[in-house]
Design a protein around this motif. Structure first.
Motif, mmCIF file in Angstrom:
data_model
loop_
_atom_site.group_PDB
_atom_site.id
_atom_site.type_symbol
_atom_site.label_atom_id
_atom_site.label_comp_id
_atom_site.label_asym_id
_atom_site.label_seq_id
_atom_site.Cartn_x
_atom_site.Cartn_y
_atom_site.Cartn_z
ATOM 1 N N ARG B 28 0.840 -1.200 0.000
ATOM 2 C CA ARG B 28 0.000 0.000 0.000
ATOM 3 C C ARG B 28 0.868 1.241 0.000
ATOM 4 N NH1 ARG B 28 -5.613 -1.299 1.349
ATOM 5 N NH2 ARG B 28 -5.636 -3.560 1.530
ATOM 6 N N PRO B 31 1.209 7.665 3.127
ATOM 7 C CA PRO B 31 0.375 8.869 3.009
ATOM 8 C C PRO B 31 0.961 9.903 2.053
ATOM 9 C CG PRO B 31 0.581 8.221 5.320
ATOM 10 C CD PRO B 31 1.476 7.306 4.535
ATOM 11 N N LYS B 34 0.407 8.803 -1.514
ATOM 12 C CA LYS B 34 -1.004 9.002 -1.841
ATOM 13 C C LYS B 34 -1.285 10.447 -2.231
ATOM 14 C CE LYS B 34 -3.397 5.708 1.009
ATOM 15 N NZ LYS B 34 -4.256 5.471 2.163
ATOM 16 N N ARG B 158 -9.851 11.279 4.230
ATOM 17 C CA ARG B 158 -8.698 12.190 4.400
ATOM 18 C C ARG B 158 -8.844 13.005 5.685
ATOM 19 N NH1 ARG B 158 -9.119 14.606 -1.497
ATOM 20 N NH2 ARG B 158 -9.635 12.663 -2.558
ATOM 21 N N THR B 359 -7.979 3.093 -1.405
ATOM 22 C CA THR B 359 -9.250 3.817 -1.467
ATOM 23 C C THR B 359 -9.553 4.236 -2.907
ATOM 24 O OG1 THR B 359 -8.031 5.802 -0.894
ATOM 25 C CG2 THR B 359 -9.137 4.662 0.905
#
Lengths: 226, 541
Positions: B28, B31, B34, B158, B359
């Motif tokens: 993954r 942050p 992302k 978020r 997500t």
């Protein structure tokens, strides 16, 4: 656009529309702004049941306008509504399955077994078979066979015994799901915990945490394996 | 029909890499990774997609252009011409909207003793609810808890979600699953009766409860059937075109329009619940949409004109997997539950490029990067580009029959076009799916305007800036139930409203005029207009 235009007949009136459009998009291409006969546009809602014929075939054909491409000389009309019989019932106060079914929909015994319903179902269901299963008291089978029903109304419109198979089916599914399938233990337990307030404090602490704390907890949480 | 030859070449490459991909794990994103991906590729960050709205409670804030057009528009009625002394319906609770949120609110308000009228633009049940495939999220499993569901939801949003709303959402979730089960919804179950749960992006546990791939339709038709059984009064083809307030700016009803006769209907109500859904049919950034024909932002427009504040209207959700082929299915929803059960995203060369259970905002951005920036998209004969969703993996991983058992709708819809999803992948590209924001509410569904409640997609704050899969079927039932109960109590306990007025519409018109906004554009939109310009040009009258 327009690549190659083909003639179609909307309620008997000729329009030329591009090949490959769905019936719904062809109606709009021709200049219709739909009020009825258009819903989810994705094959779920049953608003756009359409019947049509093509030359050289005496049979009536059916499809959802949002899912069916136009073909040359298709002559079509939408059936956006059908006044079908729906029984009123209280699912908390019903008797045995078959007894209740016969009480609510006594006409179910009139089924002729002609299977016209199957030939008009745009979902390719076999209403005659789920009606028969319901009549045998096999609600599990009837529920399974009718599950993909979008309640468009075509089967009721064509049934010579004047049944509304889809209204029978939703009663059967609801009865079956509520009364004939046990409530899972894990759900009963979790609901009891929530009602007892077991998670309230932990949730309130999360809700009061700083954004930094939340971000840390979020990044470090562990994933169940796929 | 099926896939044309040039697309089949790419399918061969996809098949060749399958053994490797079955073992491949994609970590993954951090942050930071992302955020970079979103800023570069998510459509919300396109500089020309949004502009500040010039009037109303959110004046100066940036929102989607297509929505601003409707907020900076005049009413469909001339307030001077409306006779508000002629009242057609006088009820305790008026529910506007006949999808999952509205139907639930009406049912619960009725159970709490209110005289209820439900008015909806199309048929009862016409909504995005009925199109929701994947299912409803709830922490009902022994290895799960509302605590984890809270973390997943707020991280997915978020960290912008209103905390009290997330609290209510995850707390009520198992209660809602029980409520639906008791209404007779046919959940997928294991042979021992336990509920089947699947993954969805951003959830750290399997917690999405499904009814095959027609979950929303199953919930909707059951609740609709129950509304009919309870004989709750319903007005179909009667959208609200303006809210009514009293002299103290309390909400006191609405003006509806009979879509077929164009006659107006005046409803006085002690409380009003707005549940009109989202904005997909405005086609933000020109994207196709998964949304229902009726998703035209009507509720946002009339509530805004009456003074309700909107939240997070700069955050639109693009679902990663809209159909990109065949052309007839363009933009239609391909459920996330496919990825939740092992289907992978694969580019033209047969390579994966993102963890499929990130997500939605992240996965959509990754697909857009793969196609537009890295040029690794698969091209269709019509010039559309997309990436593969490798559906055969579901039966490979879950055993033969799983696709038929859980995804019969997908199997059926593609078979109509000669595509066998057991053997061939589906071509996908992001499609507009959800409005993350909406009218700001509290945990009981109350808005800034006294006696006005909101529930479901039209409401904002629950989902923050990005909603997780499974959380919107949950949202409509949790807040539909809460708003239904709160509105019924309000109607019982609070004295009735004063004199009906449209003063707020006059004031709004003045504000528009003061900003130099010319008359001509009216809202709410009510129906999308897909008429060709060539046809319009020839309407001379």
């Amino acid at each position: 656009m327009p690549e190659s235009l083909i003639p179609i007949y909307i309620m008997g009136k000729r329009y030329e529309v591009p090949e490959g459009l769905t019936i719904m998009k062809a109606l709009e291409w021709a200049g219709y702004q739909l009020i009825r006969g258009c819903g989810c546009r994705g094959g779920f809602c049953g608003a756009c049941a359409t019947v049509y014929r093509v030359p050289g075939n005496f049979r009536l054909q059916v499809g959802l306008a949002c899912q069916t491409p136009v073909t040359p000389h298709m002559n079509l009309v939408q059936m956006p509504f059908f006044p079908a019989n729906k029984a009123i019932y209280d699912l908390d106060k019903v008797g045995s399955p078959l007894e209740t079914l016969l009480q609510l929909y006594p006409e179910i015994t009139r089924c002729l077994g002609c299977n016209t319903c199957t030939s008009v179902c745009p979902q390719k269901l076999q209403p005659m078979y789920y009606v028969a299963a319901a009549l045998r008291g096999d609600f599990a089978r009837a529920a399974e066979l009718s599950f993909d029903c979008i309640m468009c109304g075509l089967c009721a419109a064509r049934c010579p015994a004047q049944l509304a198979p889809y209204n029978i089916a939703i009663f059967v599914r609801r009865y079956y799901s509520k009364h004939m399938r046990p409530k899972p233990k894990h759900l009963i337990e979790r609901v009891a915990e929530i009602r007892a307030g077991r998670y309230d404090q932990a949730l309130s602490e999360l809700a009061a945490a700083s954004e930094e704390e939340l971000k840390k907890l979020y990044v470090n949480r562990e994933f169940e394996k796929l | 029909m099926g896939y044309p030859r040039e697309m089949q070449e790419s399918i061969k490459r996809l098949e060749a890499t399958r053994p490797f991909r079955l073992r491949q794990e994609i970590p993954r994103l951090t942050p930071e990774e992302k955020n970079r991906l979103l800023e570069q590729f998510h459509p919300d960050f396109r500089p020309d997609g949004m502009r500040p709205v010039r009037v109303g409670p959110n004046k100066g804030q940036r929102m989607q252009n297509e929505l601003v057009d409707l907020l900076e528009a005049y009413s469909r009625i001339d307030p001077e011409r409306v006779d508000l002394s002629h009242i057609d319906y006088d009820v305790d609770v008026l529910v506007i909207g006949g999808g999952g949120g509205g139907a639930t609110a009406a049912l619960i308000a009725h159970e709490n003793g209110a005289r209820v009228l439900l008015a909806t633009k199309l048929r009862l049940g016409d909504s995005n609810t009925i199109m929701a495939e994947g299912g409803i999220a709830a922490a009902t499993q022994p290895n799960d808890s509302p605590y984890l569901h809270f973390l997943d939801t707020i991280g997915g949003g978020r960290f912008q979600n209103k905390r009290e709303l997330v609290w209510a959402l995850v707390h009520d979730a198992p209660l809602v699953v029980e409520w639906l089960k008791d209404l007779g919804a046919m959940f997928d179950t294991h042979p021992n009766g336990d509920l089947v749960v699947s993954f969805a992006g951003g959830h750290c546990r399997r917690r999405v409860h499904s009814c095959k791939d027609l979950s929303g339709m199953e919930f909707m038709r059951v609740i609709r059937d129950e509304l009919w059984n309870k004989r709750v009064e319903v007005l179909e083809f009667s959208p609200a075109i303006e809210l009514l307030l009293d002299e103290k700016d309390r909400c006191a009803g609405a003006i509806l329009m009979n879509l077929e006769t164009h006659e107006h209907i005046i409803v006085r109500a002690r409380a009003v619940i707005l549940a009109t859904g989202g904005i997909g049919r405005l086609h933000p950034n020109n994207f196709p949409t998964t949304n229902h024909y009726g998703a035209t932002a009507d509720g946002l427009v009339i509530a805004y004109r009456a003074g309700a504040r909107l939240l997070h209207m700069d955050a639109i959700q693009y679902h990663p997997t809209g159909a990109a082929w065949p052309e007839q299915m363009l933009g239609q929803l391909i459920t996330e539950a496919l990825r939740g059960n092992g289907a992978q995203l694969v580019n033209v060369h047969g390579e994966r490029f993102i963890n499929e259970l990130e997500t939605r905002d992240v996965v959509s951005s990754a697909i857009i990067r793969e196609v537009r920036h890295r040029k690794n998209g698969v091209r269709t004969p019509t010039g559309m580009e997309g990436v593969w969703l490798d559906t055969p993996l579901i039966d490979i991983l879950g055993g033969e029959g799983k696709l038929d058992r859980m995804f019969a709708g997908i199997v059926h819809r593609f078979r109509e076009y000669g595509i066998d999803v057991h053997k061939e992948p589906i071509l996908v590209f992001p499609t507009q799916h959800y409005q993350n924001g909406g009218i700001e509410i509290d945990a009981e569904g109350r808005t800034d305007i006294p006696a006005l409640f909101a529930a479901g997609e039209v409401a904002g704050g629950v989902q923050g800036k990005n909603r997780l899969g499974g959380n919107s079927l949950l949202d409509i039932f949790v807040f539909g139930r809460r708003a239904g109960k709160a509105a019924a109590l309000f109607a019982k306990e609070v004295p009735p409203p004063g004199k009906l007025t449209l003063e707020h519409v006059r004031r709004y018109h003045e504000e528009l005029a003061a900003e130099g906004i010319e008359k001509g554009r009216v809202s709410p939109l009510l129906l999308p207009d897909y008429t060709r310009p060539e046809v319009k040009q020839r309407r001379y009258s």
